[in-house]
Write an enzyme that holds these catalytic residues in place. Sequence first.
Site, PDB file in Angstrom:
ATOM      1  CB  ILE A  72      -1.190  -0.359   1.115  1.00 25.30           C
ATOM      2  CG1 ILE A  72      -0.344  -0.225   2.442  1.00 25.30           C
ATOM      3  CG2 ILE A  72      -1.595  -0.688   0.880  1.00 25.30           C
ATOM      4  CD1 ILE A  72      -0.882   0.236   3.867  1.00 25.30           C
ATOM      5  CB  CYS A  73       1.830   4.082  -1.517  1.00 27.36           C
ATOM      6  SG  CYS A  73       0.575   4.356  -3.593  1.00 27.36           S
ATOM      7  CB  ALA A  74      -0.161   8.133  -0.426  1.00 29.67           C
ATOM      8  CG  MET A 100      -2.342   4.451   3.045  1.00 23.97           C
ATOM      9  SD  MET A 100      -3.662   3.685   4.156  1.00 23.97           S
ATOM     10  CE  MET A 100      -4.098   3.975   5.350  1.00 23.97           C
TER      11      MET A 100
END
Length: 368
Positions: A72-74, A100
């Site tokens: 996961i990243c932004a 996110m």
Amino acid sequence: MTHIKTINTETLRDWLETEKEVSIIDIRPIQERAEWYIPQSIHINAYDKLKANDKSAFQGLHLQKNIPVVVICAGGKTSLIGAEILQNQGFDAYSLEGGMKAWSLSWNTAKITFPNFKIIQLRRTGKGCLSYIIVSNNEAIIVDASLSVEVYQQILEQQNLTLKYVIETHIHADHISRSKQLAENNTVPLFLPYPNKVTFEFEPITNNTIFELGDIKIKAIKTPGHTLESTVFLIDEKVLLSGDTLFTNGVGRPDLKANNDEALEKAKKLYQSLQTLLSLEDSVIVLPSHTSQPVDFDNQPIQTTIGFVKNNVAMLQLDEKDFTDTILQRIPPTPTNYLSIVELNLKGDFSDVNSIDLEAGANRCAIS
């Protein structure tokens, strides 16, 4: 070329809800991680290496090859690079679609049951927004709706509940309220605390408004401070839905949409409101509208009691001057987009709004 596998937030939510084994790797910069994160996730300082397409980004990371890995990243872009590297290393790896930002709307529930009523706590797990369905004798009231309307409709239908009212504790600044839409869809009254500046019709909640629901009564108590219209709800003398006035480990901030003098006045009002709440029975359960930690998929309600906060939240033991001084010294950073969100909640029309972008980020309503 490797086909990079992705997973959407709904599937990941289901995996966590059903306790499926999964490794979640958070590759965002540490300051973003500190703001909010997915429960059970592991943080790896790999962001810069992944941006540079460095294949050694996950060196030293020990994961089991038989357990799926979600990166996961932004926003779901850098995580694609990470998922591809892990796939090439033989892992069943996925990138979380939308990152996110998309996770912001993910949710889980917990339940508290009493002899003549129950409360379902719905939690936006990343953002920490808490909303409630109060149920007695198959009638329901929904409080502080912050999830998509479909979530509440599904629960009402599955449990064969008749929605009687939709109510709010205050005008929210960190999420778009779904209460107006929910009331309209179900042709039930929308009750909002008064005074308030919304530009659409509603039924006013005043001090000591009583809601009758099935076999119980719910009493409104005005608690100005966090906002001037803030109101809490005492259910059957046993449970307090405390809005953003009182949290499990702190109190609401009084500074939003206020200059320094107004913030001081609101802090004084907050002190008086809290004295009213602290005079309730120690056994009264406190259920707030927010939590500052990501919410685990553990079915455990986020709750405390009046007695516990009285003894354990230090600022509640201060006199008025020390309380207001302390509060104003501890104001957290201003929430992202809060002015835009408040304006939208006053208008009640979100038809042309991208809620995922607008609501991204943790809530910052509490001072502890």
